[in-house]
Design a protein around this motif. Structure first.
Motif, short mmCIF file in Angstrom:
data_model
loop_
_atom_site.label_atom_id
_atom_site.label_comp_id
_atom_site.label_asym_id
_atom_site.label_seq_id
_atom_site.Cartn_x
_atom_site.Cartn_y
_atom_site.Cartn_z
N LYS A 15 0.83 -1.20 0.00
CA LYS A 15 0.00 0.00 0.00
C LYS A 15 0.87 1.25 0.00
N SER A 16 1.90 1.30 0.83
CA SER A 16 2.79 2.46 0.89
C SER A 16 3.49 2.69 -0.44
N ALA A 17 4.01 1.62 -1.03
CA ALA A 17 4.71 1.74 -2.31
C ALA A 17 3.76 2.21 -3.40
N SER A 18 2.54 1.68 -3.40
CA SER A 18 1.55 2.08 -4.39
C SER A 18 1.22 3.56 -4.23
N ASN A 19 1.02 3.99 -2.99
CA ASN A 19 0.70 5.40 -2.75
C ASN A 19 1.87 6.30 -3.12
N GLU A 20 3.08 5.83 -2.89
CA GLU A 20 4.27 6.62 -3.18
C GLU A 20 4.50 6.73 -4.70
N GLN A 21 4.34 5.62 -5.40
CA GLN A 21 4.61 5.60 -6.83
C GLN A 21 3.48 6.22 -7.64
N ARG A 22 2.27 6.05 -7.14
CA ARG A 22 1.11 6.58 -7.88
C ARG A 22 0.18 7.29 -6.90
N PRO A 23 0.59 8.47 -6.41
CA PRO A 23 -0.18 9.13 -5.34
C PRO A 23 -1.60 9.54 -5.76
N LYS A 24 -1.84 9.74 -7.03
CA LYS A 24 -3.16 10.19 -7.47
C LYS A 24 -4.09 9.04 -7.85
N VAL A 25 -3.59 7.82 -7.73
CA VAL A 25 -4.38 6.65 -8.10
C VAL A 25 -4.69 5.87 -6.82
N SER A 26 -5.95 5.52 -6.63
CA SER A 26 -6.31 4.78 -5.42
C SER A 26 -5.80 3.34 -5.51
N THR A 27 -5.71 2.69 -4.35
CA THR A 27 -5.26 1.29 -4.34
C THR A 27 -6.24 0.37 -5.03
N SER A 28 -7.45 0.84 -5.30
CA SER A 28 -8.42 -0.01 -6.00
C SER A 28 -7.97 -0.31 -7.43
N ARG A 29 -6.97 0.42 -7.91
CA ARG A 29 -6.43 0.15 -9.24
C ARG A 29 -5.18 -0.72 -9.15
N THR A 30 -4.84 -1.19 -7.94
CA THR A 30 -3.67 -2.03 -7.72
C THR A 30 -4.07 -3.49 -7.88
N LEU A 31 -3.27 -4.23 -8.65
CA LEU A 31 -3.52 -5.65 -8.85
C LEU A 31 -2.34 -6.44 -8.28
N LEU A 32 -2.63 -7.51 -7.58
CA LEU A 32 -1.59 -8.40 -7.06
C LEU A 32 -1.74 -9.78 -7.69
N LEU A 33 -0.62 -10.41 -7.94
CA LEU A 33 -0.63 -11.79 -8.40
C LEU A 33 -0.13 -12.65 -7.25
N HIS A 34 -1.04 -13.41 -6.67
CA HIS A 34 -0.70 -14.30 -5.56
C HIS A 34 -0.68 -15.74 -6.05
N ASP A 35 0.17 -16.54 -5.41
CA ASP A 35 0.09 -17.97 -5.67
C ASP A 35 -0.86 -18.57 -4.63
#
Length: 109
Positions: A15-35
């Motif tokens: 979450k912190s990295a996402s906010n830092e790299q893309r501060p104007k984009v909410s985490t709802s646009r973040t996708l994770l690939l989990h095994d």
């Protein structure tokens, strides 16, 4: 690793990295690939992901798209070919094949 550790340490960093790299984009646009690891499937993890609005991409258990070569052989070739330009796809294929042939056979094990 436990689900608690994963939620408290790893997801908070995501979450912190996402906010830092893309501060104007909410985490709802973040996708994770989990095994299919336990901490990734745990109720605490899925609840935390839902609260953060992070989507998880579906991941088949043994995807042929994610061969071990993707994680050991291709990064080596990628590093060796970095910065080179190829005018034709055939030239790129020849260079990749050449680089893969230079990797010792025991590294394929």
């Amino acid at each position: 690793m436990t689900a608690t550790y994963y939620v408290q340490n790893v997801l908070s960093q995501v979450k912190s990295a996402s906010n830092e790299q893309r501060p104007k984009v909410s985490t709802s646009r973040t996708l994770l690939l989990h095994d299919d690891a336990g901490p990734h499937k745990a109720r605490a993890t899925t609840q935390s992901l839902r609260e953060l609005g992070i989507q998880v991409l579906p991941h088949p258990a043994y995807s042929p798209d994610l061969e071990s070569c993707d994680f050991c052989l291709f990064p080596i070739s990628k590093d060796r070919l970095a910065g080179r330009k190829f005018d034709r796809i055939q030239d790129l294929a020849k260079a990749v094949n050449s680089e893969l042939r230079t990797i010792p056979e025991e590294d394929y094990q």
